[in-house]
Design a protein around this motif. Structure first.
Motif, PDB file in Angstrom:
ATOM      1  N   MET A  16     -13.012 -43.197  38.495  1.00  0.00           N
ATOM      2  CA  MET A  16     -13.690 -41.927  38.432  1.00  0.00           C
ATOM      3  C   MET A  16     -13.738 -41.466  36.986  1.00  0.00           C
ATOM      4  SD  MET A  16     -10.814 -39.207  39.793  1.00  0.00           S
ATOM      5  CE  MET A  16     -11.778 -37.808  39.385  1.00  0.00           C
ATOM      6  N   LEU A  17     -14.699 -40.616  36.700  1.00  0.00           N
ATOM      7  CA  LEU A  17     -14.855 -40.119  35.338  1.00  0.00           C
ATOM      8  C   LEU A  17     -14.343 -38.691  35.200  1.00  0.00           C
ATOM      9  CD1 LEU A  17     -18.467 -41.382  34.549  1.00  0.00           C
ATOM     10  CD2 LEU A  17     -16.316 -42.339  33.703  1.00  0.00           C
ATOM     11  N   ILE A  18     -13.726 -38.422  34.054  1.00  0.00           N
ATOM     12  CA  ILE A  18     -13.402 -37.054  33.665  1.00  0.00           C
ATOM     13  C   ILE A  18     -13.871 -36.873  32.225  1.00  0.00           C
ATOM     14  CG2 ILE A  18     -11.424 -36.861  35.240  1.00  0.00           C
ATOM     15  CD1 ILE A  18      -9.620 -37.098  32.710  1.00  0.00           C
ATOM     16  N   ARG A  19     -14.023 -35.621  31.822  1.00  0.00           N
ATOM     17  CA  ARG A  19     -14.447 -35.313  30.454  1.00  0.00           C
ATOM     18  C   ARG A  19     -13.241 -34.787  29.683  1.00  0.00           C
ATOM     19  NH1 ARG A  19     -19.554 -34.759  28.941  1.00  0.00           N
ATOM     20  NH2 ARG A  19     -20.209 -34.377  31.088  1.00  0.00           N
ATOM     21  N   ILE A  20     -12.975 -35.399  28.529  1.00  0.00           N
ATOM     22  CA  ILE A  20     -11.877 -34.916  27.691  1.00  0.00           C
ATOM     23  C   ILE A  20     -12.430 -33.904  26.693  1.00  0.00           C
ATOM     24  CG2 ILE A  20     -10.425 -36.936  28.073  1.00  0.00           C
ATOM     25  CD1 ILE A  20     -11.356 -38.010  25.336  1.00  0.00           C
ATOM     26  N   ILE A  56     -10.837 -35.905  46.178  1.00  0.00           N
ATOM     27  CA  ILE A  56     -11.254 -36.718  45.028  1.00  0.00           C
ATOM     28  C   ILE A  56     -12.531 -37.479  45.359  1.00  0.00           C
ATOM     29  CG2 ILE A  56     -10.651 -38.712  43.581  1.00  0.00           C
ATOM     30  CD1 ILE A  56      -9.247 -36.098  42.747  1.00  0.00           C
ATOM     31  N   ARG A  57     -12.605 -38.044  46.548  1.00  0.00           N
ATOM     32  CA  ARG A  57     -13.818 -38.777  46.941  1.00  0.00           C
ATOM     33  C   ARG A  57     -15.033 -37.858  46.970  1.00  0.00           C
ATOM     34  NH1 ARG A  57     -10.048 -41.575  50.039  1.00  0.00           N
ATOM     35  NH2 ARG A  57     -10.456 -40.415  51.937  1.00  0.00           N
ATOM     36  N   ALA A  58     -14.857 -36.615  47.397  1.00  0.00           N
ATOM     37  CA  ALA A  58     -15.967 -35.654  47.391  1.00  0.00           C
ATOM     38  C   ALA A  58     -16.433 -35.408  45.955  1.00  0.00           C
ATOM     39  CB  ALA A  58     -15.545 -34.340  48.051  1.00  0.00           C
ATOM     40  N   TYR A  59     -15.491 -35.269  45.032  1.00  0.00           N
ATOM     41  CA  TYR A  59     -15.819 -35.075  43.618  1.00  0.00           C
ATOM     42  C   TYR A  59     -16.631 -36.264  43.093  1.00  0.00           C
ATOM     43  CZ  TYR A  59     -14.789 -35.267  38.551  1.00  0.00           C
ATOM     44  OH  TYR A  59     -14.871 -35.376  37.192  1.00  0.00           O
ATOM     45  N   VAL A  60     -16.145 -37.461  43.350  1.00  0.00           N
ATOM     46  CA  VAL A  60     -16.824 -38.673  42.868  1.00  0.00           C
ATOM     47  C   VAL A  60     -18.235 -38.756  43.442  1.00  0.00           C
ATOM     48  CG1 VAL A  60     -16.777 -41.204  42.972  1.00  0.00           C
ATOM     49  CG2 VAL A  60     -14.680 -39.933  42.453  1.00  0.00           C
ATOM     50  N   ARG A  61     -18.387 -38.404  44.696  1.00  0.00           N
ATOM     51  CA  ARG A  61     -19.665 -38.504  45.388  1.00  0.00           C
ATOM     52  C   ARG A  61     -20.652 -37.410  44.966  1.00  0.00           C
ATOM     53  NH1 ARG A  61     -17.246 -38.537  50.012  1.00  0.00           N
ATOM     54  NH2 ARG A  61     -17.538 -36.333  50.404  1.00  0.00           N
ATOM     55  N   GLU A  62     -20.171 -36.197  44.720  1.00  0.00           N
ATOM     56  CA  GLU A  62     -21.058 -35.041  44.585  1.00  0.00           C
ATOM     57  C   GLU A  62     -21.267 -34.520  43.168  1.00  0.00           C
ATOM     58  OE1 GLU A  62     -19.787 -31.997  47.344  1.00  0.00           O
ATOM     59  OE2 GLU A  62     -19.315 -33.519  48.856  1.00  0.00           O
ATOM     60  N   ILE A  63     -20.314 -34.689  42.292  1.00  0.00           N
ATOM     61  CA  ILE A  63     -20.443 -34.129  40.943  1.00  0.00           C
ATOM     62  C   ILE A  63     -21.289 -35.073  40.094  1.00  0.00           C
ATOM     63  CG2 ILE A  63     -19.213 -33.438  38.840  1.00  0.00           C
ATOM     64  CD1 ILE A  63     -18.881 -31.459  41.143  1.00  0.00           C
ATOM     65  N   LYS A  64     -22.358 -34.524  39.549  1.00  0.00           N
ATOM     66  CA  LYS A  64     -23.250 -35.322  38.697  1.00  0.00           C
ATOM     67  C   LYS A  64     -22.609 -35.512  37.324  1.00  0.00           C
ATOM     68  CE  LYS A  64     -27.364 -33.552  40.965  1.00  0.00           C
ATOM     69  NZ  LYS A  64     -26.940 -32.390  41.735  1.00  0.00           N
ATOM     70  N   ARG A  65     -23.035 -36.556  36.647  1.00  0.00           N
ATOM     71  CA  ARG A  65     -22.471 -36.911  35.341  1.00  0.00           C
ATOM     72  C   ARG A  65     -22.469 -35.733  34.356  1.00  0.00           C
ATOM     73  NH1 ARG A  65     -21.569 -41.993  33.347  1.00  0.00           N
ATOM     74  NH2 ARG A  65     -21.422 -42.155  31.092  1.00  0.00           N
ATOM     75  N   ASP A  66     -23.563 -34.978  34.307  1.00  0.00           N
ATOM     76  CA  ASP A  66     -23.623 -33.859  33.351  1.00  0.00           C
ATOM     77  C   ASP A  66     -22.817 -32.637  33.807  1.00  0.00           C
ATOM     78  OD1 ASP A  66     -25.458 -33.278  35.405  1.00  0.00           O
ATOM     79  OD2 ASP A  66     -26.845 -32.262  34.052  1.00  0.00           O
ATOM     80  N   GLU A  67     -22.287 -32.658  35.030  1.00  0.00           N
ATOM     81  CA  GLU A  67     -21.459 -31.563  35.545  1.00  0.00           C
ATOM     82  C   GLU A  67     -19.968 -31.835  35.383  1.00  0.00           C
ATOM     83  OE1 GLU A  67     -24.277 -30.071  39.238  1.00  0.00           O
ATOM     84  OE2 GLU A  67     -22.839 -31.670  39.605  1.00  0.00           O
ATOM     85  N   ILE A  68     -19.622 -33.063  35.073  1.00  0.00           N
ATOM     86  CA  ILE A  68     -18.213 -33.449  34.975  1.00  0.00           C
ATOM     87  C   ILE A  68     -17.523 -32.618  33.896  1.00  0.00           C
ATOM     88  CG2 ILE A  68     -16.621 -35.316  34.353  1.00  0.00           C
ATOM     89  CD1 ILE A  68     -18.662 -37.265  35.585  1.00  0.00           C
ATOM     90  N   GLY A  69     -16.477 -31.905  34.307  1.00  0.00           N
ATOM     91  CA  GLY A  69     -15.691 -31.093  33.386  1.00  0.00           C
ATOM     92  C   GLY A  69     -16.329 -29.797  32.955  1.00  0.00           C
ATOM     93  N   MET A  70     -17.491 -29.486  33.508  1.00  0.00           N
ATOM     94  CA  MET A  70     -18.199 -28.264  33.133  1.00  0.00           C
ATOM     95  C   MET A  70     -18.006 -27.225  34.238  1.00  0.00           C
ATOM     96  SD  MET A  70     -19.192 -29.510  30.377  1.00  0.00           S
ATOM     97  CE  MET A  70     -20.439 -28.609  29.535  1.00  0.00           C
ATOM     98  N   VAL A  71     -17.363 -26.128  33.892  1.00  0.00           N
ATOM     99  CA  VAL A  71     -17.165 -25.040  34.847  1.00  0.00           C
ATOM    100  C   VAL A  71     -17.526 -23.729  34.157  1.00  0.00           C
ATOM    101  CG1 VAL A  71     -15.383 -26.234  36.173  1.00  0.00           C
ATOM    102  CG2 VAL A  71     -14.722 -24.795  34.261  1.00  0.00           C
ATOM    103  N   ASN A  72     -17.824 -22.744  34.952  1.00  0.00           N
ATOM    104  CA  ASN A  72     -18.138 -21.451  34.359  1.00  0.00           C
ATOM    105  C   ASN A  72     -17.149 -20.395  34.851  1.00  0.00           C
ATOM    106  OD1 ASN A  72     -19.098 -20.360  36.878  1.00  0.00           O
ATOM    107  ND2 ASN A  72     -20.991 -21.493  36.569  1.00  0.00           N
ATOM    108  N   ARG A  73     -17.209 -19.261  34.246  1.00  0.00           N
ATOM    109  CA  ARG A  73     -16.259 -18.187  34.560  1.00  0.00           C
ATOM    110  C   ARG A  73     -16.341 -17.775  36.021  1.00  0.00           C
ATOM    111  NH1 ARG A  73     -13.421 -14.014  31.573  1.00  0.00           N
ATOM    112  NH2 ARG A  73     -12.868 -12.450  33.102  1.00  0.00           N
ATOM    113  N   GLU A  74     -17.536 -17.765  36.580  1.00  0.00           N
ATOM    114  CA  GLU A  74     -17.705 -17.386  37.980  1.00  0.00           C
ATOM    115  C   GLU A  74     -16.906 -18.320  38.899  1.00  0.00           C
ATOM    116  OE1 GLU A  74     -21.287 -17.675  41.124  1.00  0.00           O
ATOM    117  OE2 GLU A  74     -21.734 -16.485  39.334  1.00  0.00           O
TER     118      GLU A  74
END
Length: 120
Positions: free
Chosen positions: A1-5, A87-105
């Motif tokens: 799985m991928l994460i963003r550092i 974790i499997r849901a994350y791998v399946r559903e989070i797109k590459r450009d969304e990895i590690g990107m969260v907002n205040r909401e």
């Protein structure tokens, strides 16, 4: 799985270790690590980000995190399965450009609006 550092680079991270990161290591075995893909994205990057040292190699960072989580009592098989499903849901559903990107909401929704979601 991928994460963003913190450098913005995407790296491979072991799914089994990611599952352990989602489990509250101080719980009495009754932790229910059931999270949406978006919640995993937020939690995983928040927690791993506090332990990831950009001065170390990817392998050394993973080793350090494994050693840290190896100090805690192993979770029950059921708790581990729940975390692995998240974790499997994350791998399946989070797109590459969304990895590690969260907002205040998302942060507010998880920790302010619903603190019991993560805090037991």
């Amino acid at each position: 799985m991928l994460i963003r550092i913190e450098t913005g680079e995407l790296i491979e991270f072991p799914e089994d270790l990611a599952a352990l990161v989602l489990i509250d290591p101080l719980s009495d075995g009754d932790d229910q690590p059931i999270f949406t893909a978006e919640e995993v994205n937020l939690l995983l990057h928040s927690i791993v980000g506090t332990h990831y040292d950009p001065e170390l190699s990817r392998e050394d960072n993973i080793k350090e995190i494994e050693e840290l989580y190896g100090q805690f009592k192993p979770p029950s098989a059921q708790t581990l399965r729940l975390a692995q499903q998240s974790i499997r849901a994350y791998v399946r559903e989070i797109k590459r450009d969304e990895i590690g990107m969260v907002n205040r909401e998302q942060v507010d929704q998880m920790f302010v609006d619903n603190p019991q979601k993560r805090l037991g």
